[in-house]
Write an enzyme that holds these catalytic residues in place. Structure first.
Site, short mmCIF file in Angstrom:
data_model
loop_
_atom_site.label_atom_id
_atom_site.label_comp_id
_atom_site.label_asym_id
_atom_site.label_seq_id
_atom_site.Cartn_x
_atom_site.Cartn_y
_atom_site.Cartn_z
N ASN A 4 0.86 -1.32 -0.53
CA ASN A 4 0.09 -0.10 -0.59
C ASN A 4 1.09 1.41 -0.06
O ASN A 4 1.52 2.05 1.02
CB ASN A 4 -0.75 0.15 1.16
CG ASN A 4 -1.63 1.17 1.33
OD1 ASN A 4 -1.86 2.51 0.54
ND2 ASN A 4 -2.33 1.47 2.90
N LYS A 6 0.63 4.31 -0.46
CA LYS A 6 -0.58 5.53 0.20
C LYS A 6 -0.18 6.62 -0.81
O LYS A 6 -0.08 6.18 -1.76
CB LYS A 6 -0.18 5.97 1.54
CG LYS A 6 -0.03 4.15 2.73
CD LYS A 6 0.03 4.56 4.23
CE LYS A 6 -0.06 3.20 4.30
NZ LYS A 6 -0.02 3.37 5.96
N HIS A 90 -9.06 1.13 4.64
CA HIS A 90 -8.14 1.18 5.22
C HIS A 90 -8.05 2.58 6.45
O HIS A 90 -9.43 2.94 6.74
CB HIS A 90 -7.00 2.26 3.64
CG HIS A 90 -6.27 2.46 5.34
ND1 HIS A 90 -5.28 3.22 5.94
CD2 HIS A 90 -4.57 0.84 5.20
CE1 HIS A 90 -4.33 2.44 6.08
NE2 HIS A 90 -3.56 2.21 5.59
N GLU A 92 -6.86 4.55 7.59
CA GLU A 92 -6.41 6.15 7.28
C GLU A 92 -7.66 7.00 6.72
O GLU A 92 -7.77 8.15 7.34
CB GLU A 92 -5.17 6.57 6.47
CG GLU A 92 -4.29 6.05 7.25
CD GLU A 92 -3.18 5.80 7.18
OE1 GLU A 92 -3.17 5.51 5.08
OE2 GLU A 92 -2.34 5.02 7.18
N GLU A 162 -5.60 -4.47 10.51
CA GLU A 162 -4.88 -3.87 10.47
C GLU A 162 -4.71 -3.22 11.87
O GLU A 162 -5.56 -2.12 11.94
CB GLU A 162 -4.32 -3.20 9.68
CG GLU A 162 -4.04 -3.11 7.99
CD GLU A 162 -3.28 -2.38 7.15
OE1 GLU A 162 -2.79 -3.02 6.86
OE2 GLU A 162 -3.90 -1.49 7.17
N GLY A 168 2.29 2.58 10.87
CA GLY A 168 3.69 3.90 9.87
C GLY A 168 4.11 3.96 11.93
O GLY A 168 4.27 5.10 11.73
N SER A 208 3.35 -1.81 10.19
CA SER A 208 5.06 -2.21 10.53
C SER A 208 5.40 -3.41 9.56
O SER A 208 6.25 -3.77 10.87
CB SER A 208 4.87 -1.35 12.22
OG SER A 208 5.15 -0.40 12.28
P1 PGA Z 1 2.87 0.43 7.67
O1 PGA Z 1 1.05 0.86 6.75
O2 PGA Z 1 3.09 -0.84 7.12
O3 PGA Z 1 3.77 1.66 7.50
O4 PGA Z 1 2.46 0.42 9.15
C1 PGA Z 1 0.26 -0.51 6.52
C2 PGA Z 1 -1.00 -0.12 6.04
O5 PGA Z 1 -1.17 0.80 6.11
O6 PGA Z 1 -0.64 -0.91 5.10
#
Ligand code: PGA
Length: 244
Positions: A4, A6, A90, A92, A162, A168, A208
């Site tokens: 992903n 983003k 997601h 976010e 998640e 992140g 992460s």
């Molecule tokens: P990250 O994000 O691996 O940077 O923690 C995972 C995601 O949001 O899909």
């Protein structure tokens, strides 16, 4: 194994990523591989990935096929750009853009109707985990959203667990924590769709995931793959994750 991206990379950076990444996964036949760049990079990604096993995905879609919906992009548009996957719900989007379980369901249905393969995200926030509500949150997200799909449609989605506090932040869930949550989700699949669907369900862990922790996560039989943010931006890191 899905990346992903983003809101990162331009079309030129997308091409450069694939030039470096594809040779590193040319022999990787043990899993599906997907990269989900920003919408405007989908054509460049599709072009760069042509002839490889890497599928391209979007990070969201609107549930109408067309119309006066300024700024939105539909499933048929994504499909016609050459993508096959789409991330839905997601955290976010839930946190910053008003996504709810009901809109996750609308988007999932629209993606399936368009012929896209949805990767539907669920996961608890830190305060919910600390309050012992992880299972209740996952259950509410599942029952209030994707549990309304027909059995046939459900068989075409991938679920991504998640935990929001792990995204992140560098704070990865321990393999045991992730496996516990995956067991909760798989039990929900079984309760709604039966044992066969439970066994067939693909549940990714996200939050992460890095080259140095993917092996421990993937050692859990409950964890079928990973949805990777930050570490999917660098070809060598994402290739290491794919080839765990
Ligand atoms: P990250 O994000 O691996 O940077 O923690 C995972 C995601 O949001 O899909």
């Amino acid at each position: 194994m899905a990346g992903n991206w983003k809101m990162y990379k331009t079309p030129a950076e997308t091409k450069a990523f694939f030039d470096a990444f594809l040779p590193l996964v040319a022999e990787s036949k043990h899993c599906d591989i997907a990269i989900c760049p920003p919408f405007v990079n989908i054509p460049a990604a599709v072009e760069a990935a042509r002839g490889s096993r890497v599928g391209i995905g979007a990070q969201n879609l609107y549930w109408k096929n067309e119309g006066a919906f300024t700024g939105e992009i539909s499933g048929p548009m994504i499909l016609s750009a050459g993508a096959e996957w789409v991330i839905i719900g997601h955290s976010e989007r839930r946190q910053f853009f008003g996504e709810t379980d009901a809109t996750v369901l609308e988007r999932t249905k629209a993606a399936l109707a368009a012929g896209l393969k949805p990767i539907v995200c669920v996961g608890e926030r830190l305060e919910e985990r600390e309050a012992g509500q992880t299972d209740a949150v996952l259950t509410a997200q599942f029952q209030g959203g994707i549990a309304a799909l027909s059995a046939g449609d459900f068989g075409r989605i991938v679920i991504a667990y998640e935990p929001v506090w792990a995204i992140g932040t560098g704070k990865v869930a321990t393999p045991e924590m992730a496996a516990d949550a995956h067991r909760t989700l798989r039990a929900l699949v079984i309760a709604n769709y039966g044992a066969e669907a439970g066994a067939a369900a693909r549940i990714l862990y996200g939050g992460s995931v890095k080259p140095d922790n993917v092996k421990g996560l993937m050692a859990q039989p409950e964890i079928d793959g990973a949805l990777v943010g930050g570490a999917s931006l660098k070809a060598s890191d994402f290739a290491s994750i794919v080839n765990f």
